[in-house]
Design a protein around this motif. Structure first.
Motif, short mmCIF file in Angstrom:
data_model
loop_
_atom_site.label_atom_id
_atom_site.label_comp_id
_atom_site.label_asym_id
_atom_site.label_seq_id
_atom_site.Cartn_x
_atom_site.Cartn_y
_atom_site.Cartn_z
N PRO A 183 70.91 48.92 70.64
CA PRO A 183 70.61 49.48 69.36
C PRO A 183 70.97 48.43 68.24
O PRO A 183 70.10 48.42 67.30
N ALA A 184 71.68 47.37 68.56
CA ALA A 184 72.00 46.51 67.51
C ALA A 184 70.62 45.39 67.64
O ALA A 184 70.63 44.56 66.53
N ASP A 185 70.08 45.59 68.58
CA ASP A 185 68.83 44.74 68.57
C ASP A 185 67.62 45.13 67.49
O ASP A 185 66.52 44.76 67.28
N THR A 186 67.83 46.50 66.82
CA THR A 186 67.07 47.22 66.16
C THR A 186 66.68 46.17 64.77
O THR A 186 67.76 45.88 64.16
N ALA A 187 65.52 46.01 64.41
CA ALA A 187 65.27 45.06 63.43
C ALA A 187 63.77 44.76 63.46
O ALA A 187 63.08 45.16 64.19
N VAL A 188 63.56 44.36 62.45
CA VAL A 188 61.89 43.66 62.20
C VAL A 188 62.11 42.40 62.57
O VAL A 188 62.84 41.53 62.09
N TYR A 189 61.05 41.91 63.24
CA TYR A 189 61.13 40.52 64.16
C TYR A 189 60.01 39.88 63.35
O TYR A 189 58.73 40.14 63.71
N TYR A 190 60.48 38.46 63.20
CA TYR A 190 59.31 37.85 62.61
C TYR A 190 59.23 36.33 63.37
O TYR A 190 60.09 35.84 63.66
N CYS A 191 58.05 35.81 63.50
CA CYS A 191 57.90 34.64 64.05
C CYS A 191 57.54 33.70 63.05
O CYS A 191 56.88 34.30 61.94
N ALA A 192 57.74 32.31 63.14
CA ALA A 192 57.43 31.56 62.25
C ALA A 192 57.26 30.17 62.69
O ALA A 192 57.67 29.93 63.93
N ALA A 193 56.77 29.34 62.09
CA ALA A 193 56.09 27.82 62.48
C ALA A 193 57.05 26.71 61.85
O ALA A 193 56.93 27.13 60.38
N ALA A 194 57.25 25.95 62.28
CA ALA A 194 57.74 24.59 61.55
C ALA A 194 57.19 23.20 62.21
O ALA A 194 57.06 23.35 63.25
N PRO A 195 56.94 22.67 61.18
CA PRO A 195 56.22 21.11 61.46
C PRO A 195 57.30 20.43 62.46
O PRO A 195 58.37 20.64 62.29
N THR A 196 56.84 19.58 63.20
CA THR A 196 57.75 18.83 64.18
C THR A 196 58.30 17.55 63.44
O THR A 196 57.89 16.33 63.66
N LEU A 197 59.31 18.09 62.39
CA LEU A 197 60.32 16.96 61.77
C LEU A 197 61.57 17.33 62.14
O LEU A 197 61.86 18.55 62.74
N PRO A 198 62.45 16.39 61.87
CA PRO A 198 63.69 16.53 62.06
C PRO A 198 64.62 17.59 61.36
O PRO A 198 65.33 17.48 60.48
N ARG A 199 64.33 19.05 61.56
CA ARG A 199 64.56 20.12 60.90
C ARG A 199 65.67 20.84 61.82
O ARG A 199 65.55 20.74 63.02
N ALA A 200 66.63 21.59 61.11
CA ALA A 200 67.32 22.47 61.93
C ALA A 200 66.43 23.74 62.41
O ALA A 200 66.52 24.44 61.20
N LEU A 201 66.19 24.02 63.36
CA LEU A 201 65.38 25.12 63.51
C LEU A 201 65.84 26.51 63.68
O LEU A 201 65.20 27.44 63.99
N THR A 202 67.24 26.63 63.50
CA THR A 202 67.92 27.85 63.52
C THR A 202 68.17 28.20 61.93
O THR A 202 68.26 29.31 61.59
N MET A 203 67.70 27.50 60.94
CA MET A 203 67.65 27.61 59.55
C MET A 203 66.25 28.49 59.27
O MET A 203 65.05 27.55 59.50
N GLN A 204 66.05 29.22 58.42
CA GLN A 204 64.97 29.93 57.83
C GLN A 204 64.03 28.93 56.98
O GLN A 204 62.76 28.72 57.15
N SER A 205 64.91 28.02 56.32
CA SER A 205 64.23 27.03 55.52
C SER A 205 63.67 26.12 56.11
O SER A 205 62.64 25.22 55.44
N SER A 206 63.60 25.82 57.21
CA SER A 206 62.90 24.89 58.08
C SER A 206 61.45 25.08 58.43
O SER A 206 60.59 24.35 59.05
N TYR A 207 61.04 26.44 58.28
CA TYR A 207 59.79 27.09 58.81
C TYR A 207 58.95 27.11 57.63
O TYR A 207 59.35 27.82 56.44
N ASP A 208 57.90 26.82 57.67
CA ASP A 208 56.76 26.65 56.62
C ASP A 208 55.76 27.80 56.59
O ASP A 208 55.33 28.11 55.44
#
Length: 124
Positions: A87-112
């Motif tokens: 039940p804790a997995d209940t949520a709206v799930y979003y996919c996102a794309a980030a350019p292949t740059l050295p970014r922290a991919l766990t952070m939303q701000s890394s995705y464009d």
């Protein structure tokens, strides 16, 4: 790049779902991809990420061992397979794309680019 998430639904606890995220527009294979989720009343959180080639993945501790992220660059699609859902997995799930740059991919701000989200509801 435009992203379209699908595959959500209502499932009982212990069940499984496979989410898909289809990309169109610019070349899909140059992007690292991620899945995030947002439960009611909570902040959006990281779930999983996969690098542009599919050779590297990383998961949030809350889903590790229960989820698998994969991609098919020939089909411009990234997947999130989820098992033993809670039940804790209940949520709206979003996919996102980030350019292949050295970014922290766990952070939303890394995705464009972001998809519109797909609802996953897990009943107890």
């Amino acid at each position: 790049v435009q992203l379209q998430a699908s595959g959500g639904g209502l499932v009982q606890a212990g069940g499984s779902l496979r989410l898909s995220c289809a990309a169109s527009g610019r070349s899909f294979s140059i992007y690292n991809m991620g899945w995030f989720r947002q439960a009611p009343g909570k902040e959006r959180e990281f779930v999983a990420t996969i690098n542009w080639s599919g050779g590297s993945t990383y998961y949030a501790e809350s889903v590790k061992g229960r989820c698998t992220i994969s991609r098919d660059n020939a089909k411009n699609t990234v997947y999130l397979e989820m098992h033993n859902l809670k039940p804790a997995d209940t949520a709206v799930y979003y996919c996102a794309a980030a350019p292949t740059l050295p970014r922290a991919l766990t952070m939303q701000s890394s995705y464009d680019y972001w998809g519109q989200g797909t609802q996953v509801t897990v009943s107890s």
